[in-house]
Design an enzyme around this catalytic site. Structure first.
Site, PDB file in Angstrom:
ATOM      1  N   THR A 160      -8.945   7.204  15.137  1.00 23.60           N
ATOM      2  CA  THR A 160      -9.306   7.755  16.442  1.00 23.60           C
ATOM      3  C   THR A 160      -8.775   6.779  17.488  1.00 23.60           C
ATOM      4  OG1 THR A 160     -11.389   6.523  16.429  1.00 23.60           O
ATOM      5  CG2 THR A 160     -11.436   8.764  15.501  1.00 23.60           C
ATOM      6  N   GLN A 211      -7.935  -3.920  -4.543  1.00 25.22           N
ATOM      7  CA  GLN A 211      -8.782  -2.733  -4.361  1.00 25.22           C
ATOM      8  C   GLN A 211      -8.158  -1.718  -3.398  1.00 25.22           C
ATOM      9  OE1 GLN A 211     -11.510  -1.955  -6.129  1.00 25.22           O
ATOM     10  NE2 GLN A 211     -10.908  -3.738  -7.272  1.00 25.22           N
ATOM     11  N   LEU A 230      -2.028   2.064  18.370  1.00 20.33           N
ATOM     12  CA  LEU A 230      -1.592   3.360  18.914  1.00 20.33           C
ATOM     13  C   LEU A 230      -2.627   3.851  19.913  1.00 20.33           C
ATOM     14  CD1 LEU A 230      -0.468   4.822  15.487  1.00 20.33           C
ATOM     15  CD2 LEU A 230       1.040   4.046  17.335  1.00 20.33           C
ATOM     16  N   LEU A 235     -10.117   1.463  18.116  1.00 18.07           N
ATOM     17  CA  LEU A 235      -9.519   0.696  17.022  1.00 18.07           C
ATOM     18  C   LEU A 235     -10.456   0.540  15.823  1.00 18.07           C
ATOM     19  CD1 LEU A 235      -6.982  -1.009  16.225  1.00 18.07           C
ATOM     20  CD2 LEU A 235      -8.271  -3.032  17.004  1.00 18.07           C
ATOM     21  N   ASP A 236      -9.989   0.904  14.629  1.00 18.05           N
ATOM     22  CA  ASP A 236     -10.743   0.706  13.374  1.00 18.05           C
ATOM     23  C   ASP A 236     -12.141   1.324  13.449  1.00 18.05           C
ATOM     24  OD1 ASP A 236      -9.379  -2.669  13.230  1.00 18.05           O
ATOM     25  OD2 ASP A 236      -8.554  -0.775  12.497  1.00 18.05           O
ATOM     26  N   HIS A 283      -8.073  -0.457   6.277  1.00 19.81           N
ATOM     27  CA  HIS A 283      -8.458  -1.679   6.991  1.00 19.81           C
ATOM     28  C   HIS A 283      -9.113  -2.637   6.011  1.00 19.81           C
ATOM     29  CE1 HIS A 283      -9.560  -4.187  10.370  1.00 19.81           C
ATOM     30  NE2 HIS A 283     -10.763  -4.307   9.852  1.00 19.81           N
ATOM     31  N   ASN A 321       0.835  -1.205   0.000  1.00 22.24           N
ATOM     32  CA  ASN A 321       0.000   0.000   0.000  1.00 22.24           C
ATOM     33  C   ASN A 321       0.868   1.254   0.000  1.00 22.24           C
ATOM     34  OD1 ASN A 321      -3.031  -0.450   0.197  1.00 22.24           O
ATOM     35  ND2 ASN A 321      -2.268  -1.959   1.651  1.00 22.24           N
ATOM     36  N   MET A 380       1.102  -2.578  12.122  1.00 20.74           N
ATOM     37  CA  MET A 380       0.411  -3.552  12.976  1.00 20.74           C
ATOM     38  C   MET A 380       0.568  -3.305  14.469  1.00 20.74           C
ATOM     39  SD  MET A 380      -0.974  -4.995  10.543  1.00 20.74           S
ATOM     40  CE  MET A 380      -1.839  -6.398  11.170  1.00 20.74           C
ATOM     41  N   ARG A 381       0.930  -2.038  14.859  1.00 17.11           N
ATOM     42  CA  ARG A 381       0.975  -1.727  16.284  1.00 17.11           C
ATOM     43  C   ARG A 381      -0.239  -0.864  16.619  1.00 17.11           C
ATOM     44  NH1 ARG A 381       3.466  -5.381  18.295  1.00 17.11           N
ATOM     45  NH2 ARG A 381       3.454  -4.222  20.262  1.00 17.11           N
TER      46      ARG A 381
HETATM   47  C1  GRF Z   1      -3.207  -4.858   4.053  1.00 17.73           C
HETATM   48  O1  GRF Z   1      -4.216  -5.783   3.724  1.00 17.73           O
HETATM   49  C2  GRF Z   1      -3.778  -3.830   4.986  1.00 17.73           C
HETATM   50  O2  GRF Z   1      -5.159  -3.565   4.789  1.00 17.73           O
HETATM   51  C3  GRF Z   1      -3.601  -4.496   6.308  1.00 17.73           C
HETATM   52  O3  GRF Z   1      -2.334  -5.123   6.234  1.00 17.73           O
HETATM   53  C4  GRF Z   1      -2.088  -5.479   4.880  1.00 17.73           C
HETATM   54  C5  GRF Z   1      -0.734  -4.885   4.611  1.00 17.73           C
HETATM   55  O4  GRF Z   1      -0.360  -4.930   3.365  1.00 17.73           O
HETATM   56  N1  GRF Z   1      -3.655  -3.566   7.415  1.00 17.73           N
HETATM   57  P1  GRF Z   1       0.941  -4.108   2.841  1.00 17.73           P
HETATM   58  O5  GRF Z   1       1.986  -4.149   3.931  1.00 17.73           O
HETATM   59  O6  GRF Z   1       0.499  -2.715   2.548  1.00 17.73           O
HETATM   60  O7  GRF Z   1       1.339  -4.869   1.622  1.00 17.73           O
END
Ligand code: GRF
Length: 197
Positions: free
Chosen positions: A143, A175, A95, A146-147, A111, A15, A92-93
Site C-alpha cells: 500500500t 525462510q 514507490l 511503507l511496509d 520484508h 528471492n 530498494m526504491r
Molecule cells: C531480502 O532480505 C529481502 O527481504 C530484502 O532485501 C533482501 C534481498 O534479497 N527486502 P535478494 O535480493 O532477494 O537476495
C-alpha cells in the site's frame, strides 16, 4: 489462463530466483513475464535471463530524485508485458501512491521482519538491539504506507546467542525463500488467507 507475474529487484535476486523456479516447476497458476531492476549491475538480471525470463532495467539515478518520472518509466515497462501480479523482491526504491494505487491488491512485497515490527531498514540489527527471542519475515500486499499493507504470510526464526545481524539475516533469508514462493502460489490461485510457516 496463468497469471502473468513481473518481479522488481535491486540486487542479487535470491528471492526472485525462488519465485521463478517455483513458477517453472510445473502445475503453478502463474508464470514469470518480466524481471526488472533499477540497476544494470544487479546480479539477479543474469540469473533471470539464464532462466529464460525477459529482463529490463530502469535506472532511478538519471531521474535525479524525480520519483513520478521514474515511476512512469517503470509503468511503461510493465505496460509492455501486461502483468496481473507485481512482486517486489529486494527492490530498494520506495514507490509512491501514484504508482502503488493502480496496483493495490495485486502487488506483493517481502520484508525481513515480523511486521508490524521493524518497518524500514536494518531490521536484523534492530531485533538484536531489542533483545527479541524470535524474528522472521513477512509477505504483505503493498500500500502507499511503507511496509504496512495486509499481511499474507509470515515465517519465524529463533534469535540465537551470539547472533550478528548477518547471521540472523542469513537465517531469515532461508525462510524468505520458502515463504514467498508459497504465498505467491496461493495468491495466484486466489487464496489470500494468512500463511504461517
Ligand atoms: C531480502 O532480505 C529481502 O527481504 C530484502 O532485501 C533482501 C534481498 O534479497 N527486502 P535478494 O535480493 O532477494 O537476495
Amino acid at each position: 489462463m496463468k497469471k502473468r507475474v513481473a518481479i522488481f529487484i535491486s540486487g542479487g535476486g535470491s528471492n526472485m530466483v525462488r519465485l521463478v523456479e517455483d513458477m517453472q516447476s510445473g502445475d503453478h497458476p502463474a508464470e514469470p513475464v518480466l524481471v526488472l531492476a533499477n540497476d544494470a549491475e544487479a546480479g539477479g538480471l543474469k540469473k533471470a535471463a539464464d532462466m529464460g525470463v525477459a529482463t529490463a532495467v530502469v535506472d532511478h539515478r538519471p531521474f535525479k530524485g524525480d520519483r513520478e518520472a521514474f515511476q512512469k518509466a517503470l509503468q511503461a515497462e510493465l505496460d509492455r508485458v501486461q502483468p496481473d501480479i507485481l512482486c517486489l523482491a529486494g527492490f530498494m526504491r520506495v514507490l509512491t501512491e501514484s504508482f502503488v494505487a493502480p496496483w493495490e491488491g495485486r502487488m506483493l512485497n517481502i520484508h525481513p521482519s515480523l511486521l508490524p515490527k521493524y518497518k524500514g531498514l536494518h531490521t536484523h540489527a534492530r531485533a538484536l538491539e531489542a533483545g527479541d527471542a524470535e524474528h522472521g519475515c513477512t509477505v504483505h500486499l503493498v500500500t502507499p504506507a511503507l511496509d504496512d499493507g495486509p499481511m499474507l504470510g509470515q515465517a519465524r526464526v529463533p534469535v540465537l546467542d551470539g547472533d550478528t545481524p548477518d547471521a540472523l539475516a542469513a537465517r531469515v533469508l532461508t525462510q524468505e525463500h520458502k515463504l514467498y514462493p508459497a504465498v505467491l502460489r496461493r495468491f495466484a490461485a486466489g487464496d489470500t488467507s494468512f500463511l504461517e510457516l
